[in-house]
Structure formats: structure tokens, C-alpha cells
Design a protein around this motif. Structure first.
Motif, PDB file in Angstrom:
ATOM      1  N   HIS A 186       0.772  -1.268  -0.177  1.00 13.20           N
ATOM      2  CA  HIS A 186       0.188  -0.003  -0.129  1.00 13.20           C
ATOM      3  C   HIS A 186       0.993   1.360   0.010  1.00 13.20           C
ATOM      4  CE1 HIS A 186      -3.248   2.823   0.734  1.00 13.20           C
ATOM      5  NE2 HIS A 186      -2.607   3.167   1.881  1.00 13.20           N
ATOM      6  N   THR A 187       1.952   1.311   0.838  1.00 11.64           N
ATOM      7  CA  THR A 187       2.942   2.448   0.809  1.00 11.64           C
ATOM      8  C   THR A 187       4.340   2.038   0.564  1.00 11.64           C
ATOM      9  OG1 THR A 187       1.388   3.283   2.516  1.00 11.64           O
ATOM     10  CG2 THR A 187       3.561   4.171   2.302  1.00 11.64           C
ATOM     11  N   LEU A 188       4.902   2.778  -0.300  1.00  6.86           N
ATOM     12  CA  LEU A 188       6.304   2.241  -0.991  1.00  6.86           C
ATOM     13  C   LEU A 188       6.838   3.758  -0.374  1.00  6.86           C
ATOM     14  CD1 LEU A 188       8.015   0.342  -2.140  1.00  6.86           C
ATOM     15  CD2 LEU A 188       7.905   1.492  -4.173  1.00  6.86           C
ATOM     16  N   ILE A 189       8.061   3.649   0.527  1.00  7.76           N
ATOM     17  CA  ILE A 189       8.935   4.671   1.012  1.00  7.76           C
ATOM     18  C   ILE A 189      10.073   4.592   0.401  1.00  7.76           C
ATOM     19  CG2 ILE A 189       9.762   5.542   3.261  1.00  7.76           C
ATOM     20  CD1 ILE A 189       7.642   3.617   4.734  1.00  7.76           C
ATOM     21  N   MET A 190      10.473   5.847  -0.221  1.00  5.78           N
ATOM     22  CA  MET A 190      11.760   5.748  -1.163  1.00  5.78           C
ATOM     23  C   MET A 190      12.697   6.974  -0.719  1.00  5.78           C
ATOM     24  SD  MET A 190      10.295   4.601  -4.686  1.00  5.78           S
ATOM     25  CE  MET A 190      12.010   3.813  -4.697  1.00  5.78           C
ATOM     26  N   HIS A 248       1.766  -2.187   8.350  1.00  9.47           N
ATOM     27  CA  HIS A 248       1.191  -1.045   7.751  1.00  9.47           C
ATOM     28  C   HIS A 248       1.398  -1.301   6.226  1.00  9.47           C
ATOM     29  CE1 HIS A 248       1.733   0.683  11.714  1.00  9.47           C
ATOM     30  NE2 HIS A 248       0.853   1.498  11.377  1.00  9.47           N
ATOM     31  N   ASN A 249       1.330  -2.552   5.709  1.00  3.33           N
ATOM     32  CA  ASN A 249       1.544  -2.753   4.426  1.00  3.33           C
ATOM     33  C   ASN A 249       2.316  -1.745   3.658  1.00  3.33           C
ATOM     34  OD1 ASN A 249       1.053  -4.175   2.192  1.00  3.33           O
ATOM     35  ND2 ASN A 249      -0.787  -3.696   1.685  1.00  3.33           N
ATOM     36  N   ALA A 250       3.717  -1.860   4.178  1.00  6.83           N
ATOM     37  CA  ALA A 250       4.604  -0.490   3.777  1.00  6.83           C
ATOM     38  C   ALA A 250       5.917  -1.386   3.518  1.00  6.83           C
ATOM     39  CB  ALA A 250       4.690   0.389   4.484  1.00  6.83           C
ATOM     40  N   ALA A 251       6.752  -0.940   2.672  1.00  6.76           N
ATOM     41  CA  ALA A 251       8.038  -1.265   2.448  1.00  6.76           C
ATOM     42  C   ALA A 251       8.986  -0.110   2.089  1.00  6.76           C
ATOM     43  CB  ALA A 251       7.949  -2.004   1.041  1.00  6.76           C
ATOM     44  N   PHE A 252      10.174  -0.196   2.519  1.00  9.39           N
ATOM     45  CA  PHE A 252      11.290   0.868   2.463  1.00  9.39           C
ATOM     46  C   PHE A 252      12.316   0.328   1.274  1.00  9.39           C
ATOM     47  CE2 PHE A 252      15.108   2.760   4.047  1.00  9.39           C
ATOM     48  CZ  PHE A 252      15.265   3.874   3.407  1.00  9.39           C
ATOM     49  N   VAL A 253      12.287   1.508   0.359  1.00  9.98           N
ATOM     50  CA  VAL A 253      13.548   1.028  -0.753  1.00  9.98           C
ATOM     51  C   VAL A 253      14.374   2.561  -0.670  1.00  9.98           C
ATOM     52  CG1 VAL A 253      13.817   0.938  -3.312  1.00  9.98           C
ATOM     53  CG2 VAL A 253      11.693  -0.113  -2.254  1.00  9.98           C
ATOM     54  N   ALA A 254      15.623   1.974  -0.621  1.00  6.56           N
ATOM     55  CA  ALA A 254      17.004   2.855  -0.792  1.00  6.56           C
ATOM     56  C   ALA A 254      17.369   2.772  -1.984  1.00  6.56           C
ATOM     57  CB  ALA A 254      17.846   2.713   0.444  1.00  6.56           C
ATOM     58  N   THR A 260      10.334  10.192  -0.750  1.00  8.70           N
ATOM     59  CA  THR A 260       9.281   9.777  -1.545  1.00  8.70           C
ATOM     60  C   THR A 260       8.064   8.937  -0.990  1.00  8.70           C
ATOM     61  OG1 THR A 260      10.418  10.214  -3.645  1.00  8.70           O
ATOM     62  CG2 THR A 260       8.283   9.164  -3.932  1.00  8.70           C
ATOM     63  N   ILE A 261       6.758   9.215  -0.916  1.00  7.12           N
ATOM     64  CA  ILE A 261       5.900   8.125  -0.523  1.00  7.12           C
ATOM     65  C   ILE A 261       4.894   8.074  -1.799  1.00  7.12           C
ATOM     66  CG2 ILE A 261       4.030   7.907   1.194  1.00  7.12           C
ATOM     67  CD1 ILE A 261       6.776   8.294   2.523  1.00  7.12           C
ATOM     68  N   ALA A 304       2.320   9.737   6.972  1.00  6.77           N
ATOM     69  CA  ALA A 304       2.147   8.993   5.718  1.00  6.77           C
ATOM     70  C   ALA A 304       1.965   7.370   5.670  1.00  6.77           C
ATOM     71  CB  ALA A 304       3.408   9.468   4.724  1.00  6.77           C
ATOM     72  N   ILE A 305       2.741   6.946   6.610  1.00 10.31           N
ATOM     73  CA  ILE A 305       2.774   5.334   6.846  1.00 10.31           C
ATOM     74  C   ILE A 305       1.441   4.978   7.487  1.00 10.31           C
ATOM     75  CG2 ILE A 305       3.810   3.214   7.852  1.00 10.31           C
ATOM     76  CD1 ILE A 305       6.652   4.943   7.782  1.00 10.31           C
ATOM     77  N   GLU A 306       1.082   5.548   8.434  1.00 13.54           N
ATOM     78  CA  GLU A 306      -0.175   5.165   9.211  1.00 13.54           C
ATOM     79  C   GLU A 306      -1.516   5.706   8.700  1.00 13.54           C
ATOM     80  OE1 GLU A 306       0.820   6.042  13.362  1.00 13.54           O
ATOM     81  OE2 GLU A 306       2.609   4.761  13.280  1.00 13.54           O
ATOM     82  N   GLN A 307      -1.475   6.618   7.626  1.00 12.39           N
ATOM     83  CA  GLN A 307      -3.017   6.742   7.096  1.00 12.39           C
ATOM     84  C   GLN A 307      -3.290   5.962   5.993  1.00 12.39           C
ATOM     85  OE1 GLN A 307      -2.495  10.883   5.632  1.00 12.39           O
ATOM     86  NE2 GLN A 307      -1.863  10.069   3.577  1.00 12.39           N
TER      87      GLN A 307
END
Length: 153
Positions: free
Chosen positions: A46-50, A75-81, A126-127, A150-153
Motif C-alpha cells: 500500500h505504501t512504498l517509502i523511497m 502497515h503494508n509498507a516497504a522501504f526502498v533505498a 518519496t511516499i 504518511a505510513i499510518e494513514q
């Protein structure tokens, strides 16, 4: 006729190289994490954090390190660097060993062309929000508080 073909090729290349936009579909992708394990994202979270820079990466890693284990999954999120611009020696000698100490998974982009497919702004995180593989929204944040929201909404 040749001019039309050349123009069509140039348009196709420029569209292919442009970052994803709201309303576009992102195809499944495979990225390695900081331990070298491959992760296949058939359906985007749902959320991609970059993060595309050291400073924004530090903000994200500091915030995620202060959260409970499983925070990203919850939170159905992933972090990409994106580490594609980092010299190989620095990546192997310093960056990867430091990332391996984090309690969260960091998916890594090590190919500059692949990294260019994602939108970014200088000194911003970037979200990207998804519905399936469709880009639903793209926002940019700077602080841990904005990141949390941004992650928790």
C-alpha cells in the motif's frame, strides 16, 4: 517517413525513461535487501517509502529503527533505498554492513536506470501509495513526523 519513425522512437524512449506518475501501473519487480535476499513485489505494498539520498535515508532508518519489529508489515509498507549512485567500495565496506544492523528490511536499488523510474525530489522522502499495482498518489515528506503520518494513514 524516416522523420516520423525517429520521432516515434524518441517519444517512446522518453516515456519509458520517465518516472512513474499517478494512474500508472508499476509492473512486478525484484529487489535485494541489505542481506542479499531477493524480494519479489508481485503486488506493490500500500505504501512504498523511497530514499534517494543519504540524509533522507538516515531519517527513514532512524524512524523505522525506533518502531516495533513488524511495523512495516503491519502497515503494508516497504522501504526502498536507491544506492545506485554510491561507489561500490563504500557500499560494500560501509553502507551494507551498517544497514545489516537495522531491525527492518531495506530493499535496495543498485541500478541507476531502474532508480530513475521512481519519482524523487532533492532532500525529500518519496511516499508512493498504491491500489494493487496502480500508483494512487505520490507525496514527498521531510521529517519523521510527516513520515509517520504518511505510513499510518
Amino acid at each position: 517517413m524516416k522523420k516520423i519513425i525517429v520521432l516515434m522512437v524518441l517519444i517512446a524512449v522518453s516515456l519509458w525513461g520517465a518516472p512513474y506518475k499517478v494512474g500508472q501501473t508499476v509492473p512486478p519487480m525484484e529487489l535485494k535487501d541489505q542481506f542479499g535476499k531477493k524480494h519479489t513485489l508481485k503486488v506493490m505494498p500500500h505504501t512504498l517509502i523511497m530514499a534517494f539520498e543519504k540524509g533522507t535515508g538516515t531519517t527513514v532508518n532512524d524512524y523505522l529503527s525506533s518502531q516495533d519489529k513488524g511495523y512495516l508489515d503491519a502497515h503494508n509498507a516497504a522501504f526502498v533505498a536507491d544506492i545506485s549512485g554510491m561507489p561500490s567500495f563504500i557500499t560494500k565496506a560501509f553502507a551494507i554492513p551498517k544497514m545489516q544492523k537495522y531491525p527492518h528490511i531495506v530493499l535496495l536499488i543498485d541500478d541507476e536506470e531502474f532508480g530513475l523510474k521512481f519519482p524523487g525530489k532533492e532532500e525529500k522522502i518519496t511516499i508512493m501509495k498504491f491500489k494493487g499495482n496502480l500508483v494512487d498518489s505520490i507525496d514527498y515528506v521531510s521529517t519523521a513526523d510527516e513520515l509517520k503520518k504518511a505510513i499510518e494513514q
